[in-house]
Enzyme design. Structure first.
Site, mmCIF file in Angstrom:
data_model
loop_
_atom_site.group_PDB
_atom_site.id
_atom_site.type_symbol
_atom_site.label_atom_id
_atom_site.label_comp_id
_atom_site.label_asym_id
_atom_site.label_seq_id
_atom_site.Cartn_x
_atom_site.Cartn_y
_atom_site.Cartn_z
ATOM 1 C CG ASP A 90 -2.107 0.944 1.095
ATOM 2 O OD1 ASP A 90 -3.082 0.656 0.391
ATOM 3 O OD2 ASP A 90 -2.018 2.029 1.709
ATOM 4 C CE1 TYR A 126 -5.405 6.468 -0.776
ATOM 5 C CE2 TYR A 126 -4.894 6.897 1.526
ATOM 6 C CZ TYR A 126 -5.221 6.017 0.518
ATOM 7 O OH TYR A 126 -5.353 4.676 0.799
ATOM 8 C CG HIS A 130 -4.333 -4.015 0.005
ATOM 9 N ND1 HIS A 130 -3.586 -3.634 -1.093
ATOM 10 C CD2 HIS A 130 -4.381 -2.921 0.817
ATOM 11 C CE1 HIS A 130 -3.208 -2.366 -0.955
ATOM 12 N NE2 HIS A 130 -3.667 -1.921 0.187
#
Length: 384
Positions: free
Chosen positions: A177, A307, A361
């Site tokens: 990630d 982000y 993930h």
């Protein structure tokens, strides 16, 4: 740089406030109470909130967390929380492992033991690592950044400084990630210090230069871009919101633990490799401990805003730019869209590219034994 031991200590007042908010949660209406089609399953969340209020004991988990070797370091004006466990073996290798969103350092709890003392778990002492697991700025026990502009690129610089202060001039990096992006920035900007980088994800922000334009794309590469576009259209609303207007969402997630849980759990349900039953792979205790770290930190806005920082500072490469640090990639079957090897080899020197049997993930949380063995295998020929 100052480094000092850290103990997690949530106050009784914080726990009482959380309990009041949980018990006054108001859940939304839904067309289907047992469906994930529109987002988090209302029935699932109701069960989790009931467990959180009536069965989960934070103090038990706090005691467990505090058995981990935790520290705080001040680096370039930022306070960083990290685990630091020295390995047991004849010649240990330093390794920094970075988590992502919506994870935390707790993802690495079982992986930590497997990597630092492999002989205890059926491996070889010669594969032992000294492991450092920092918490991203604003995540878990790392306070929020003190200034704007802290993207994965700047975090890589903080990590390089931290490893140097710990006495590790050369080290390996690992991550998934956001942690994969940080590890790639380490390889790009700190190559002489990096023994190698191992990833279990290739971030969507990674873009090699396309020499020859889109006509130079292979069929596999074009398929990857198509899958990525489809994922963004059907599953990427969270990333678009985090990357553009994170503060608006932060008001809701800072005020409601139920809302925070719903926002986080939807990703675990979607991204974990499970047989239509998330609890078979990740327990309620593990889920709630992770969510609670986000809640108690009080810095959810910083976690979302990373982000935006990464959107403003993407991992884009120039034509003819190459990274020589060895790269290894583990591909787990339930992972988000992953590119073909050729896409990564446009920039990186790929030493290992392996498909795993199972996992998603959150590989360190879901399949720590599989990930640990793959990390050992990648770094084994790089040891000196």
């Amino acid at each position: 740089m100052s480094i000092r031991p850290f103990t997690l200590a949530i106050t009784t007042e914080q726990l009482d406030d959380l309990d009041r908010r949980l018990r006054s949660s108001r859940l939304p209406d839904t067309l289907a109470a047992d469906s994930w089609d529109d987002g988090t399953d209302v029935s699932f969340l109701a069960r989790l909130l009931d467990y959180w209020s009536n069965h989960y004991d934070w103090r038990i988990h706090e005691q467990r967390i505090n058995r981990l070797p935790q520290f705080l370091a001040e680096i370039d004006g930022e306070e960083i929380h990290f685990l630091h466990q020295r390995g047991i073996g004849p010649k240990t290798m330093p390794l920094i492992i970075t988590h992502g969103w919506p994870g935390s350092f707790l993802e690495m709890e079982r992986l930590l033991a497997l990597l630092t003392d492999p002989a205890k778990y059926g491996g070889h002492a010669s594969d032992a690592f000294d492991v450092v697991v920092p918490s991203l700025p604003g995540y878990g026990c790392s306070p929020a950044p003190t200034k704007a502009g802290i993207s994965s690129k700047q975090i890589a610089s903080l990590w390089a400084s931290l490893m140097g202060e710990l006495g590790y001039d050369r080290f390996g990096a690992q991550g998934g990630d956001i942690g994969a992006g940080v590890s790639m920035w380490l390889a790009r900007n700190y190559g002489p210090n990096l023994i190698g980088a191992h990833l279990n994800y290739i971030p969507g922000s990674f873009r090699p230069a396309l020499e020859g334009g889109r006509d130079a794309l292979s069929e596999e590469e074009q398929d990857f871009l198509n899958r990525s576009s489809q994922f963004a259209a059907t599953e990427g609303a969270y990333a678009a919101l985090h990357g553009t207007k994170p503060q608006t969402l932060a008001f809701a997630l800072s005020d409601s633990p139920a809302g925070l849980a719903a926002w986080i759990i939807e990703k675990f349900h979607s991204w974990v490799d499970h047989p239509n039953d998330l609890e078979q792979v990740v327990s309620f205790d593990a889920l709630i401990s992770d969510i609670a770290l986000y809640w108690f930190s009080g810095s959810i806005q910083a976690t979302l805003r990373l982000y935006k920082e990464n959107r403003l500072n993407p991992l884009v490469f120039e034509a003819n730019e190459r990274v020589e640090a060895p790269l290894g990639v583990a591909l787990f079957p339930k992972e988000l869209p992953m590119p073909p090897r050729s896409w990564v080899e446009r920039v990186f020197h790929v030493h290992r590219w392996e498909h795993m049997e199972r996992g998603g993930h959150f590989a360190a949380l879901e399949q720590p034994e599989i990930l640990a063995e793959e990390i050992r295998a990648f770094f084994r020929p790089l040891r000196r």
